[in-house]
Design a protein around this motif. Structure first.
Motif, PDB file in Angstrom:
ATOM      1  N   PHE A  27       0.989  -1.066  -0.455  1.00 63.39           N
ATOM      2  CA  PHE A  27      -0.026  -0.151  -0.298  1.00 63.39           C
ATOM      3  C   PHE A  27       1.334   1.248  -0.058  1.00 63.39           C
ATOM      4  CE2 PHE A  27      -2.789   3.371   2.028  1.00 63.39           C
ATOM      5  CZ  PHE A  27      -3.610   3.245   1.112  1.00 63.39           C
ATOM      6  N   ALA A  28       2.175   1.230   0.631  1.00 63.77           N
ATOM      7  CA  ALA A  28       3.012   2.230   0.651  1.00 63.77           C
ATOM      8  C   ALA A  28       4.581   1.775   1.155  1.00 63.77           C
ATOM      9  CB  ALA A  28       2.461   3.685   1.920  1.00 63.77           C
ATOM     10  N   SER A  29       5.362   2.657   0.578  1.00 67.34           N
ATOM     11  CA  SER A  29       6.691   2.862   1.148  1.00 67.34           C
ATOM     12  C   SER A  29       7.488   3.409   0.934  1.00 67.34           C
ATOM     13  CB  SER A  29       7.101   1.483   0.302  1.00 67.34           C
ATOM     14  OG  SER A  29       8.077   2.497  -0.842  1.00 67.34           O
ATOM     15  N   ALA A  30       8.720   3.616   1.802  1.00 66.72           N
ATOM     16  CA  ALA A  30       9.288   4.319   2.345  1.00 66.72           C
ATOM     17  C   ALA A  30      11.261   4.134   1.912  1.00 66.72           C
ATOM     18  CB  ALA A  30       8.663   5.345   3.280  1.00 66.72           C
ATOM     19  N   SER A  31      12.074   4.986   1.779  1.00 62.04           N
ATOM     20  CA  SER A  31      12.855   4.914   1.527  1.00 62.04           C
ATOM     21  C   SER A  31      13.880   6.074   2.279  1.00 62.04           C
ATOM     22  CB  SER A  31      13.671   4.799   0.125  1.00 62.04           C
ATOM     23  OG  SER A  31      13.415   6.031  -0.833  1.00 62.04           O
ATOM     24  N   VAL A  32      14.299   5.793   3.058  1.00 55.70           N
ATOM     25  CA  VAL A  32      15.902   6.143   2.986  1.00 55.70           C
ATOM     26  C   VAL A  32      17.064   6.396   3.334  1.00 55.70           C
ATOM     27  CG1 VAL A  32      16.512   8.171   6.002  1.00 55.70           C
ATOM     28  CG2 VAL A  32      13.895   7.853   5.715  1.00 55.70           C
ATOM     29  N   ALA A  33      17.590   6.852   3.019  1.00 54.10           N
ATOM     30  CA  ALA A  33      19.565   7.084   2.980  1.00 54.10           C
ATOM     31  C   ALA A  33      20.469   7.850   2.858  1.00 54.10           C
ATOM     32  CB  ALA A  33      19.291   6.541   1.546  1.00 54.10           C
ATOM     33  N   GLY A  34      21.631   7.020   3.371  1.00 59.46           N
ATOM     34  CA  GLY A  34      22.915   8.597   3.033  1.00 59.46           C
ATOM     35  C   GLY A  34      23.520   9.287   2.090  1.00 59.46           C
ATOM     36  N   LYS A  35      24.101  10.145   2.021  1.00 60.60           N
ATOM     37  CA  LYS A  35      24.654  11.222   1.608  1.00 60.60           C
ATOM     38  C   LYS A  35      25.572  10.178   0.359  1.00 60.60           C
ATOM     39  CE  LYS A  35      28.364  14.775   1.190  1.00 60.60           C
ATOM     40  NZ  LYS A  35      29.491  14.084  -0.064  1.00 60.60           N
ATOM     41  N   LYS A  36      26.438   8.956   0.105  1.00 59.40           N
ATOM     42  CA  LYS A  36      26.619   8.140  -0.455  1.00 59.40           C
ATOM     43  C   LYS A  36      25.924   8.079  -1.468  1.00 59.40           C
ATOM     44  CE  LYS A  36      30.376   4.675  -1.746  1.00 59.40           C
ATOM     45  NZ  LYS A  36      31.118   6.076  -2.084  1.00 59.40           N
ATOM     46  N   LYS A  46      12.879   6.675  11.007  1.00 59.76           N
ATOM     47  CA  LYS A  46      12.394   7.942   9.794  1.00 59.76           C
ATOM     48  C   LYS A  46      11.516   7.051   8.817  1.00 59.76           C
ATOM     49  CE  LYS A  46      16.095  10.747  10.889  1.00 59.76           C
ATOM     50  NZ  LYS A  46      15.214  12.346  10.704  1.00 59.76           N
ATOM     51  N   ALA A  47      12.418   6.014   8.013  1.00 62.82           N
ATOM     52  CA  ALA A  47      11.269   5.323   7.036  1.00 62.82           C
ATOM     53  C   ALA A  47      10.200   4.777   7.825  1.00 62.82           C
ATOM     54  CB  ALA A  47      12.140   4.307   6.156  1.00 62.82           C
ATOM     55  N   ILE A  48       9.934   4.276   8.585  1.00 65.42           N
ATOM     56  CA  ILE A  48       8.375   3.849   8.478  1.00 65.42           C
ATOM     57  C   ILE A  48       7.801   5.264   9.106  1.00 65.42           C
ATOM     58  CG2 ILE A  48       6.871   2.899  11.101  1.00 65.42           C
ATOM     59  CD1 ILE A  48       9.557   1.243  11.449  1.00 65.42           C
ATOM     60  N   GLN A  49       8.521   6.231   9.866  1.00 70.93           N
ATOM     61  CA  GLN A  49       7.470   7.873   9.758  1.00 70.93           C
ATOM     62  C   GLN A  49       6.919   7.448   8.635  1.00 70.93           C
ATOM     63  OE1 GLN A  49       9.971   9.837  11.915  1.00 70.93           O
ATOM     64  NE2 GLN A  49       9.233   9.526  13.900  1.00 70.93           N
ATOM     65  N   LEU A  50       7.983   7.514   6.727  1.00 71.46           N
ATOM     66  CA  LEU A  50       7.260   8.487   5.915  1.00 71.46           C
ATOM     67  C   LEU A  50       6.730   7.697   5.372  1.00 71.46           C
ATOM     68  CD1 LEU A  50      11.438   9.434   4.284  1.00 71.46           C
ATOM     69  CD2 LEU A  50       9.073  10.755   4.919  1.00 71.46           C
ATOM     70  N   ALA A  51       6.675   6.177   5.562  1.00 71.29           N
ATOM     71  CA  ALA A  51       6.092   5.262   4.864  1.00 71.29           C
ATOM     72  C   ALA A  51       4.509   6.001   5.859  1.00 71.29           C
ATOM     73  CB  ALA A  51       6.123   3.782   5.365  1.00 71.29           C
ATOM     74  N   LEU A  52       4.651   5.601   6.878  1.00 69.21           N
ATOM     75  CA  LEU A  52       2.738   6.366   7.109  1.00 69.21           C
ATOM     76  C   LEU A  52       2.075   6.933   7.128  1.00 69.21           C
ATOM     77  CD1 LEU A  52       3.591   4.601  11.173  1.00 69.21           C
ATOM     78  CD2 LEU A  52       2.342   3.218   9.389  1.00 69.21           C
ATOM     79  N   GLU A  53       3.154   8.198   6.621  1.00 70.99           N
ATOM     80  CA  GLU A  53       2.999   9.673   6.929  1.00 70.99           C
ATOM     81  C   GLU A  53       2.023   9.781   5.003  1.00 70.99           C
ATOM     82  OE1 GLU A  53       4.536  13.791   5.190  1.00 70.99           O
ATOM     83  OE2 GLU A  53       5.697  12.571   7.345  1.00 70.99           O
ATOM     84  N   LYS A  54       2.298   8.694   3.890  1.00 75.26           N
ATOM     85  CA  LYS A  54       2.075   8.439   2.914  1.00 75.26           C
ATOM     86  C   LYS A  54       1.049   7.777   2.583  1.00 75.26           C
ATOM     87  CE  LYS A  54       6.830   8.448  -0.304  1.00 75.26           C
ATOM     88  NZ  LYS A  54       7.481   7.460  -0.545  1.00 75.26           N
ATOM     89  N   ALA A  85      10.824   1.076   3.548  1.00 76.33           N
ATOM     90  CA  ALA A  85       9.463   0.414   5.461  1.00 76.33           C
ATOM     91  C   ALA A  85       8.353  -0.016   3.802  1.00 76.33           C
ATOM     92  CB  ALA A  85       8.896   1.514   5.949  1.00 76.33           C
ATOM     93  N   PHE A  86       7.641  -0.762   4.554  1.00 78.51           N
ATOM     94  CA  PHE A  86       7.153  -1.182   3.025  1.00 78.51           C
ATOM     95  C   PHE A  86       5.416  -1.739   3.851  1.00 78.51           C
ATOM     96  CE2 PHE A  86      10.822  -2.222   1.512  1.00 78.51           C
ATOM     97  CZ  PHE A  86      10.906  -2.059   0.573  1.00 78.51           C
ATOM     98  N   LEU A  87       4.135  -0.741   4.311  1.00 82.13           N
ATOM     99  CA  LEU A  87       3.475  -0.897   4.828  1.00 82.13           C
ATOM    100  C   LEU A  87       2.198  -1.768   3.662  1.00 82.13           C
ATOM    101  CD1 LEU A  87       0.801  -0.225   6.940  1.00 82.13           C
ATOM    102  CD2 LEU A  87       0.457   1.584   4.889  1.00 82.13           C
ATOM    103  N   LEU A  88       1.891  -3.211   4.237  1.00 83.94           N
ATOM    104  CA  LEU A  88       1.099  -4.307   3.359  1.00 83.94           C
ATOM    105  C   LEU A  88      -0.277  -4.489   4.206  1.00 83.94           C
ATOM    106  CD1 LEU A  88       4.096  -5.358   2.878  1.00 83.94           C
ATOM    107  CD2 LEU A  88       3.176  -7.526   2.823  1.00 83.94           C
ATOM    108  N   SER A  89      -0.584  -4.490   2.911  1.00 87.50           N
ATOM    109  CA  SER A  89      -2.183  -4.219   3.425  1.00 87.50           C
ATOM    110  C   SER A  89      -3.704  -4.491   3.174  1.00 87.50           C
ATOM    111  CB  SER A  89      -2.878  -2.374   3.662  1.00 87.50           C
ATOM    112  OG  SER A  89      -3.958  -2.020   3.369  1.00 87.50           O
TER     113      SER A  89
END
Length: 336
Positions: free
Chosen positions: A19-28, A62-70, A171-175
């Motif tokens: 249903f939704a997902s989010a990705s968080v990563a570093g500078k590289k 941070k990834a979880i919060q973004l996925a939930l927000e989406k 983070a992936f929200l399965l629904s």
């Protein structure tokens, strides 16, 4: 509700939706080919924390919060979290998700953990045990190097077969709620050990397991490689990709046209000095969220086989001179 398929697979009669997902990563990672597609780039590798492990926990939250927000969901609406990382006793996960107060299944499959979390989350939603479930994984270059290799200050040289651990989380929200991507089947991998002892050559350690799982998936579902738009491994890198293609040819399957590897996609090895490519739990998770799922949701790809790969070693097993077995878990994702 679900149908056992072949020797190691499940075909979902009621497929769960991504249903939704989010990705968080570093500078590289942000400077790599997928940089513009990643939801949040953290310029500070410490993420404001006092050590690498706490920084990795911050990647997860941070990834979880973004996925939930989406998804427009609150933490209390989530029944379970299936999550894991590379660190001993899953400390990045346990400290990362504790503030959410969501029931947790902590999982370890090394770099294949994204496939494991998605598989178990899909089984849970499809069986009706939960309506909303999170699948989360992470890795951090600093924490992984500290645990498995040398302190960063040591400045050791890396062989050309080595990969670079991705600093990132997905983070992936399965629904049960419909979306444009669904998980229609899974193939659970076995531990495969070809006797490789070089802990810096992750591709060689994991490629046999990837070949075994991909072959089993094709046989269990009675499919050919061309039945998938892409067959995407987690982090074999350039060395592991070569081995994988050769092993599958020996088994009668040529996947060269369909194959992609998240470890190859996430970095530009010539410009970023990443040698064989990327690795770590975050490698496949970030690539799935940032690049793969958008293509499925748009219908560019109708069906893909997502196969995160893991090397099952620890500092203890390595110091005892044991081999490095591999495992790979396959997830069938389709457009809808």
């Amino acid at each position: 509700m679900n149908s056992m398929t072949g020797e190691q697979s499940i075909s979902f009669e009621k497929p769960p939706y991504l249903f939704a997902s989010a990705s968080v990563a570093g500078k590289k990672e942000g400077e790599g080919p997928l940089g513009e597609k990643i939801d949040l780039i953290c310029e500070d590798p410490m993420l404001g924390e006092e050590n690498w492990e706490k920084a990795e926990s911050m990647l997860q939250i941070k990834a979880i919060q973004l996925a939930l927000e989406k998804a427009g969901k609150m933490p209390q609406q989530i029944r379970y979290i299936f999550a894991g990382d590379l660190l001993g006793q899953l400390i990045a996960t346990s400290f990362g998700v504790e503030e959410l107060e969501i029931p947790l299944f902590g999982l370890y499959g090394a770099c294949s953990t994204c496939g494991e979390t998605l598989s178990l989350a899909a089984m849970t939603v499809s069986a009706g045990y939960a309506d909303q479930v999170l699948a989360v994984t992470s890795s951090h270059f600093g924490s992984a190097e500290k645990q498995f290799r040398f302190p960063l200050g040591y400045g050791n040289q890396r062989p050309l077969s080595a990969t670079w651990t991705v600093t990132g989380s997905g983070a992936f929200l399965l629904s049960a709620q419909k979306s444009h991507a669904k998980i229609t089947g899974i193939t659970t991998g076995k531990v495969v050990d070809y006797g490789v002892r070089d802990s810096l050559n992750m591709g060689a350690c994991m490629a046999p397991a990837a070949a075994d799982t991909i072959c089993q998936n094709l046989m269990d579902f009675n499919r050919q490689p061309q039945d998938y738009d892409r067959i995407i491994t987690g982090d074999l890198g350039y060395v592991g990709q070569t081995i994988l293609l050769e092993l599958l040819k020996e088994k009668g399957f040529d996947i060269k046209k369909q194959h992609m590897d998240c470890g190859i996609e996430i970095y530009d090895r010539k410009l970023q000095d990443t040698h064989s490519g990327g690795s770590g739990c975050g490698c496949s998770a970030v690539t799935l969220s940032a690049m793969i799922l958008p293509k499925i949701e748009k219908g560019d790809w109708k069906r893909i086989l997502f196969v995160p790969t893991g090397a099952l070693l620890s500092t203890v097993s390595f110091n005892e001179g044991q081999t490095v077995p591999g495992i790979a878990h396959a997830v069938v994702i389709e457009h809808c």
